[in-house]
Design a protein around this motif. Structure first.
Motif, PDB file in Angstrom:
ATOM      1  N   LEU A 147       7.244 -23.002  52.984  1.00 41.77           N
ATOM      2  CA  LEU A 147       7.932 -21.992  53.788  1.00 41.77           C
ATOM      3  C   LEU A 147       6.849 -21.204  54.531  1.00 41.77           C
ATOM      4  CD1 LEU A 147      10.618 -20.538  54.528  1.00 41.77           C
ATOM      5  CD2 LEU A 147      10.246 -19.060  52.549  1.00 41.77           C
ATOM      6  N   HIS A 148       6.874 -21.277  55.861  1.00 43.73           N
ATOM      7  CA  HIS A 148       5.848 -20.630  56.688  1.00 43.73           C
ATOM      8  C   HIS A 148       5.806 -19.130  56.404  1.00 43.73           C
ATOM      9  CE1 HIS A 148       3.681 -19.323  60.281  1.00 43.73           C
ATOM     10  NE2 HIS A 148       3.308 -20.582  60.435  1.00 43.73           N
ATOM     11  N   GLY A 149       4.612 -18.553  56.469  1.00 44.05           N
ATOM     12  CA  GLY A 149       4.437 -17.132  56.190  1.00 44.05           C
ATOM     13  C   GLY A 149       5.269 -16.216  57.079  1.00 44.05           C
ATOM     14  N   PHE A 150       5.384 -16.545  58.371  1.00 41.69           N
ATOM     15  CA  PHE A 150       6.193 -15.723  59.278  1.00 41.69           C
ATOM     16  C   PHE A 150       7.661 -15.759  58.845  1.00 41.69           C
ATOM     17  CE2 PHE A 150       3.216 -16.495  63.185  1.00 41.69           C
ATOM     18  CZ  PHE A 150       2.232 -15.738  62.570  1.00 41.69           C
ATOM     19  N   GLN A 151       8.133 -16.950  58.462  1.00 40.01           N
ATOM     20  CA  GLN A 151       9.524 -17.088  58.028  1.00 40.01           C
ATOM     21  C   GLN A 151       9.754 -16.361  56.708  1.00 40.01           C
ATOM     22  OE1 GLN A 151      11.945 -18.358  60.015  1.00 40.01           O
ATOM     23  NE2 GLN A 151      13.272 -17.433  58.497  1.00 40.01           N
ATOM     24  N   LEU A 152       8.782 -16.432  55.802  1.00 41.82           N
ATOM     25  CA  LEU A 152       8.881 -15.709  54.536  1.00 41.82           C
ATOM     26  C   LEU A 152       8.990 -14.207  54.805  1.00 41.82           C
ATOM     27  CD1 LEU A 152       8.813 -15.486  51.451  1.00 41.82           C
ATOM     28  CD2 LEU A 152       6.307 -15.600  51.582  1.00 41.82           C
ATOM     29  N   CYS A 153       8.175 -13.713  55.713  1.00 37.12           N
ATOM     30  CA  CYS A 153       8.209 -12.300  56.090  1.00 37.12           C
ATOM     31  C   CYS A 153       9.597 -11.922  56.600  1.00 37.12           C
ATOM     32  CB  CYS A 153       7.150 -12.037  57.155  1.00 37.12           C
ATOM     33  SG  CYS A 153       7.130 -10.348  57.782  1.00 37.12           S
ATOM     34  N   LYS A 154      10.126 -12.697  57.519  1.00 34.61           N
ATOM     35  CA  LYS A 154      11.440 -12.418  58.106  1.00 34.61           C
ATOM     36  C   LYS A 154      12.540 -12.479  57.048  1.00 34.61           C
ATOM     37  CE  LYS A 154      14.261 -13.635  62.080  1.00 34.61           C
ATOM     38  NZ  LYS A 154      14.351 -14.469  63.271  1.00 34.61           N
ATOM     39  N   THR A 155      12.457 -13.467  56.154  1.00 33.12           N
ATOM     40  CA  THR A 155      13.454 -13.630  55.092  1.00 33.12           C
ATOM     41  C   THR A 155      13.439 -12.425  54.163  1.00 33.12           C
ATOM     42  OG1 THR A 155      13.255 -16.035  55.214  1.00 33.12           O
ATOM     43  CG2 THR A 155      14.215 -15.130  53.202  1.00 33.12           C
ATOM     44  N   ILE A 156      12.254 -11.989  53.775  1.00 34.44           N
ATOM     45  CA  ILE A 156      12.140 -10.822  52.889  1.00 34.44           C
ATOM     46  C   ILE A 156      12.696  -9.577  53.581  1.00 34.44           C
ATOM     47  CG2 ILE A 156      10.494  -9.198  51.857  1.00 34.44           C
ATOM     48  CD1 ILE A 156       8.771 -11.684  51.116  1.00 34.44           C
ATOM     49  N   LYS A 157      12.253  -9.328  54.813  1.00 32.46           N
ATOM     50  CA  LYS A 157      12.687  -8.120  55.526  1.00 32.46           C
ATOM     51  C   LYS A 157      14.200  -8.096  55.725  1.00 32.46           C
ATOM     52  CE  LYS A 157       9.041  -5.538  56.375  1.00 32.46           C
ATOM     53  NZ  LYS A 157       8.928  -4.107  56.205  1.00 32.46           N
ATOM     54  N   SER A 158      14.808  -9.259  55.979  1.00 32.44           N
ATOM     55  CA  SER A 158      16.254  -9.283  56.214  1.00 32.44           C
ATOM     56  C   SER A 158      17.055  -9.239  54.912  1.00 32.44           C
ATOM     57  CB  SER A 158      16.644 -10.508  57.048  1.00 32.44           C
ATOM     58  OG  SER A 158      16.379 -11.688  56.323  1.00 32.44           O
ATOM     59  N   SER A 159      16.386  -9.440  53.771  1.00 42.17           N
ATOM     60  CA  SER A 159      17.112  -9.473  52.500  1.00 42.17           C
ATOM     61  C   SER A 159      17.114  -8.136  51.758  1.00 42.17           C
ATOM     62  CB  SER A 159      16.511 -10.540  51.579  1.00 42.17           C
ATOM     63  OG  SER A 159      15.261 -10.106  51.064  1.00 42.17           O
ATOM     64  N   ILE A 160      16.296  -7.192  52.213  1.00 42.56           N
ATOM     65  CA  ILE A 160      16.214  -5.918  51.483  1.00 42.56           C
ATOM     66  C   ILE A 160      17.164  -4.896  52.091  1.00 42.56           C
ATOM     67  CG2 ILE A 160      13.876  -6.231  50.587  1.00 42.56           C
ATOM     68  CD1 ILE A 160      12.833  -4.606  52.925  1.00 42.56           C
ATOM     69  N   SER A 161      17.644  -4.005  51.251  1.00 41.66           N
ATOM     70  CA  SER A 161      18.545  -2.967  51.737  1.00 41.66           C
ATOM     71  C   SER A 161      17.745  -1.957  52.561  1.00 41.66           C
ATOM     72  CB  SER A 161      19.250  -2.282  50.565  1.00 41.66           C
ATOM     73  OG  SER A 161      18.314  -1.594  49.768  1.00 41.66           O
ATOM     74  N   LYS A 162      18.440  -1.256  53.410  1.00 41.87           N
ATOM     75  CA  LYS A 162      17.787  -0.314  54.330  1.00 41.87           C
ATOM     76  C   LYS A 162      17.074   0.829  53.599  1.00 41.87           C
ATOM     77  CE  LYS A 162      19.063  -2.403  58.049  1.00 41.87           C
ATOM     78  NZ  LYS A 162      18.224  -3.548  58.290  1.00 41.87           N
ATOM     79  N   ASP A 163      17.521   1.156  52.391  1.00 42.10           N
ATOM     80  CA  ASP A 163      16.908   2.262  51.670  1.00 42.10           C
ATOM     81  C   ASP A 163      15.682   1.842  50.855  1.00 42.10           C
ATOM     82  OD1 ASP A 163      18.535   0.795  49.949  1.00 42.10           O
ATOM     83  OD2 ASP A 163      18.985   2.513  48.675  1.00 42.10           O
ATOM     84  N   LYS A 164      15.392   0.557  50.807  1.00 36.67           N
ATOM     85  CA  LYS A 164      14.217   0.059  50.066  1.00 36.67           C
ATOM     86  C   LYS A 164      13.113  -0.246  51.065  1.00 36.67           C
ATOM     87  CE  LYS A 164      12.143  -2.414  46.588  1.00 36.67           C
ATOM     88  NZ  LYS A 164      10.906  -1.762  46.243  1.00 36.67           N
TER      89      LYS A 164
END
Length: 128
Positions: free
Chosen positions: A59-76
C-alpha cells in the motif's frame, strides 16, 4: 498515558533512524514494514503521530496517508509525516499536503535533530 508514534518504512535502516531520533521522547514507538502492516497497526494502536515512507510495498505511502486521514473522526488529531527519498520536496510537498492530508513532508536523508524537533512540536501542541 504516553503518546504513540507509528513508523511505517520498508527499510529497517530508516525505521532505526527514526527510532534513534525519537528515543529520548517519552513516547511508545510502533514499527511497521509495509503499507498494509501500517494500516493494521494504525487501527490497533491508534497512534498520535504516523511517520510514513512514501514508497511502500503493498500500500503506497500516499494512499496510506489518505486512508488514515479519511478514517479518523474530526475531533481526533492524527499528525502524519511523509518521508521520502524519491519525490523532491519542491515538486511534491504542496500536493502531498493538499491531496493526501499529510502534515509534514520530509526528504531522506533527514537530520535526526530536525525530525525530533518537528515531532516534539506536534506532541507539545496536541489537545489530549
Amino acid at each position: 498515558m504516553s503518546k504513540k508514534i507509528l513508523v511505517v518504512d520498508d527499510q529497517k535502516r530508516y525505521r532505526d533512524e527514526v527510532t534513534i531520533a525519537l528515543k529520548s521522547l517519552q513516547v511508545k514507538i510502533i514499527l511497521a514494514e509495509d503499507g498494509l502492516d501500517g494500516l493494521v497497526k494504525f487501527r490497533k494502536e491508534k497512534p498520535d503521530i504516523v511517520i510514513i515512507d512514501a514508497m511502500l510495498p503493498k500500500l503506497h505511502g500516499f494512499q496510506l496517508c489518505k486512508t488514515i486521514k479519511s478514517s479518523i473522526s474530526k475531533d481526533k488529531k492524527v499528525v502524519i509525516f511523509i518521508i521520502t527519498g524519491i519525490f523532491p520536496k519542491e515538486d511534491y510537498e504542496s500536493d502531498v499536503i493538499a491531496k493526501y492530508g499529510a502534515d509534514e513532508f520530509i526528504t531522506k536523508p533527514f537530520s535526526r535533530p530536525m525530525l525530533k524537533e518537528k515531532v516534539e512540536f506536534y506532541l507539545n501542541n496536541m489537545d489530549h
